[in-house]
Design an enzyme around this catalytic site. Structure first.
Site, mmCIF file in Angstrom:
data_model
loop_
_atom_site.group_PDB
_atom_site.id
_atom_site.type_symbol
_atom_site.label_atom_id
_atom_site.label_comp_id
_atom_site.label_asym_id
_atom_site.label_seq_id
_atom_site.Cartn_x
_atom_site.Cartn_y
_atom_site.Cartn_z
ATOM 1 C CE LYS A 1 28.426 36.389 40.912
ATOM 2 N NZ LYS A 1 26.892 36.775 41.563
ATOM 3 C CB THR A 2 23.666 37.737 37.477
ATOM 4 O OG1 THR A 2 24.528 37.887 38.544
ATOM 5 C CG2 THR A 2 22.356 38.192 37.827
ATOM 6 C CD GLN B 1 35.046 37.695 42.138
ATOM 7 O OE1 GLN B 1 34.900 38.808 42.550
ATOM 8 N NE2 GLN B 1 34.552 36.970 41.247
ATOM 9 N NE ARG C 1 36.131 43.668 41.225
ATOM 10 C CZ ARG C 1 35.137 42.537 40.901
ATOM 11 N NH1 ARG C 1 33.820 42.844 40.773
ATOM 12 N NH2 ARG C 1 35.614 41.543 40.701
ATOM 13 C CG ASP D 1 24.576 35.157 43.021
ATOM 14 O OD1 ASP D 1 25.516 34.503 42.694
ATOM 15 O OD2 ASP D 1 24.128 36.180 43.127
ATOM 16 C CD GLU D 2 28.371 36.709 45.049
ATOM 17 O OE1 GLU D 2 29.702 36.166 44.900
ATOM 18 O OE2 GLU D 2 28.279 37.901 44.212
#
Length: 704
Positions: free
Chosen positions: A33-34, A248, A596, A217-218
């Site tokens: 995503k970044t 998330q 993770r 973002d987020e």
């Protein structure tokens, strides 16, 4: 341009090259995503659709903002220094600095961090002569911040009862004091900025016309006010590119509204929803487990993670007999992995509650394995643990001035800095400890400090014949520590840590070989100091990573251990008490934990866990049942952890049907037993106290 778009997969390319429309990018864990966010900005500027000054990019951490800026500088030959890339708080601060007069602030206004805000609230309560036991300062800070994050000033706050009425009045007094002193807290930055843009039309239009593209973002972590701020800025025709993952969303306790994503899809994005589902982090079995878990949540926007990296290893599942057994298993596995060449820094141990770290840290310490606690403090360094140990140190040695100063006014007893200065001067003059010098003080200082000394004397008398775990429990309760943390909104975690200190004492007592001439208390305090000070990884040293699942968000490791998968622990009982929404947030947290792991994932639970120094029987987490059997490699057969129901010979001559006496629960009858050796335990019927499972390793049962 072709270089810019190279190696993007089809959905990533689609997201990066969208026309000027509102869009929602559902970016799964590890889906890049970044990269998509930064490449979108670079593509917009490279194609001449917008200049650097026309972009507003919002992140949730300063680290993410720095990373985005660095990546952007590498992608396009443009000076990014003037660009508006930052956190909500950082961007609002920038806007308020530029328009401080319009915002009603002094040019040099200062920002209060959480510690400064707490200190100001304490000062306010003292000036107004308000009982800080009835209105705890930390709780009042939460009350104020929660209202501000909802966009609610004191004048608009709803009042349900007299207690809330008083808190609203204190909120109003706090606002007045902040304005008088020219300071703003973090929540105020956003609210003041929102109010400024809302009421000042020329200023609002200026920024609405300036920012043609707003990228967030987020997005799943935005709260009500942050979303309102974004809508205000986008009201002049700017296009919003929102990136997030509703699966998330794990910060409801901070005010995050997972519903913002559904609202954005309904009101703004429409059909412009792109799913990034290809995962570049984890092997297939790990992703299959994550997908299977999260599909149990309702009202998801929906996506299914996949990878072309292959299925990889199955998920290793271990059912331990006890929390100590679980810790031994985890640390032994890590030592084996490190011997096989896996870097220690690529091994992460995750837990739902920070209190769980104690038994893991103890085993790491015992095996000499360096470790770091990420995003938090090691167990014996935590504030509440150091407070409790300071009280215990004073019981063992009243001349310990460091311990005395730590807790003489904690919880608060009205002992001010001036009183302590006088006490220290007196102690120096008569060459005495602070404890002994207290008797020489007169006036109010003599009364308040004298009351503390009497408290320590009473605690010493009351605990003189108690076993160490009961001594620790008594001191935590009677010192006022437990009550202090019960009144804090977020004190539950500190109470769990204090409970774990009692467990640490119970575990320590079992190892009688470590108890020296000074007795159990002195030996335990020495053990705590040694464990706190040793095996800390130095700079650059390989170290196992310990952290809560919340702290793990955004990180990734080759090997991940998710521990304590038991009902009431993970999912946590506090969350499940909130009904379906609470349980679904816990499942999202489990989803974050699973994703993770890159190569190998372990999940573990324990049949028994220490609580308040006593053994509690545990039920495996429902989340374990939600992982398909074919994805699991079970490292012990069902029931193996508690296989042998015999008491003898490890039961010390005890038998079922025998009457026994326990120091706390009194007389009882053994009705069942299981386990052998260090894992042996018995079920005792204590009549009025009920049925108790007790580990023979810790419980002192005397045949009657």
């Amino acid at each position: 341009m072709s270089d810019l778009l190279t190696n993007l997969n089809v959905p990533q390319l689609q997201a990066v090259t969208l026309p000027p429309v509102h869009s929602l990018i559902l970016a799964g864990a590890g889906s890049g995503k970044t990269r998509v966010l930064t490449t979108r900005i670079a593509w917009l500027m490279s194609t001449g659709q917008v200049g650097p000054h026309g972009v507003l990019a919002v992140t949730f951490t300063n680290k993410a903002a720095r990373e985005m800026t660095a990546r952007l500088s590498a992608l396009v030959p443009i000076n990014t220094r003037g660009m508006w890339i930052g956190t909500f708080h950082g961007l609002c601060n920038r806007l308020l600095r530029a328009h401080y007069r319009e915002a009603g602030l002094p040019q040099t206004f200062q920002i209060l961090d959480s510690a400064d805000q707490l200190a100001m609230v304490k000062r306010l309560l003292k000036n107004l002569n308000i009982d800080d036991q009835k209105y705890p300062p930390r709780e009042l800070c939460h009350f104020i911040n929660a209202h501000k994050e909802q966009g609610v000033r004191a004048a608009q706050a709803e009042v349900y009862d007299n207690y809330t009425q008083k808190r609203v009045e204190l909120y109003s007094e706090y606002e007045t004091q902040c304005n008088r002193e020219g300071v703003v807290d973090f929540a105020e930055l956003l609210l003041r900025c929102y109010e400024l843009l809302q009421r000042n039309e020329p200023l609002r239009k200026h920024y609405q016309e300036r920012f043609r593209y707003i990228l967030v973002d987020e997005f799943q972590d935005t709260n009500k006010l942050q979303y309102a701020w974004l809508k205000l800025l986008a009201g002049g025709g700017a296009r919003v590119f929102a990136v997030g993952d509703d699966d998330q969303s794990i910060y409801a306790f901070r005010g995050a509204e997972v519903g913002n994503m559904r609202e954005f899809e309904r009101d703004w994005a429409g059909d412009n929803v792109i799913r990034l589902e290809q995962n570049y982090r984890s092997h297939g079995n790990i992703l299959a487990a994550a997908n299977a878990l999260i599909k149990h949540n309702r009202e998801r926007l929906g996506k299914n993670l996949w990878t072309d990296a292959g299925a990889g290893e199955r998920i290793r599942a271990f059912e331990a007999y006890s929390d100590l057994d679980e810790a031994r298993f985890v640390i032994d596995e890590i030592r084996e992995l490190v011997r096989d060449g896996v870097p220690a820094t690529q091994c992460a141990i995750l837990y739902r509650s920070n209190a769980q770290s104690r038994v893991l840290e103890h085993e790491l310490f015992a095996k000499g394995v360096p470790y770091k606690v990420y995003g938090g403090l090691r167990f014996f360094e935590r504030q509440e643990i150091k407070h409790a140990l300071a009280y215990l140190r004073l019981l063992g040695n009243a001349d310990d001035d460091t311990a005395f100063l730590r807790v003489v006014n904690f919880p608060t007893r009205g002992i001010g800095a001036r009183s302590l200065e006088n006490l220290q001067a007196t102690a120096h003059q008569i060459n005495s400890s602070l404890y002994n010098a207290a008797a020489s003080l007169s006036g109010k200082a003599g009364q308040t400090v004298g009351a503390f000394v009497r408290l320590i004397e009473v605690l010493r008398q009351e605990t003189v014949n108690l076993p160490l775990p009961e001594m620790v429990e008594h001191v935590i309760e009677k010192s006022g520590l437990a009550q202090h943390y019960r009144t804090e909104k977020e004190g539950q975690e500190r109470l769990e840590n204090l409970d774990e200190l009692i467990n640490a004492a119970a575990t320590f007592v079992d190892d009688e070989g470590t108890i020296g001439e000074g007795g159990a208390l002195a030996s335990f305090l020495a053990h705590a100091s040694l464990e706190a000070g040793e095996h800390q990884a130095g700079e650059g040293q390989e170290a196992v990573q310990l952290m809560s699942v919340h702290a793990a968000k955004g990180l990734e490791f080759d090997v991940v251990f998710i521990t304590g998968l038991e009902q009431g622990l993970f999912p946590h009982e506090n969350s499940t008490a909130q009904g379906r929404e609470g349980l679904e947030e816990e499942r999202r947290l489990m989803y974050v934990a699973v994703t993770r792991a890159r190569k190998r994932l372990y999940v573990s639970c324990a049949q028994t866990r220490m609580l308040h120094g006593q053994t509690r029987y545990c039920v495996p987490s429902a989340f374990l049942e939600e992982i398909p059997e074919n994805l699991l490699l079970k490292l012990n057969k069902k029931g193996e952890a508690a296989a042998a129901p015999a008491l003898s010979p490890s039961g010390g001559g005890l038998r079922i049907g025998q009457t026994v006496e326990h120091g706390r629960f009194g007389i009882g009858v053994i009705v069942a037993s299981e386990g052998r050796g260090a894992d042996a335990r018995v079920q005792v019927n204590f009549g009025g106290s009920g049925l108790k499972w007790l580990a023979l390793e810790y419980a002192k049962l005397t045949p009657v």
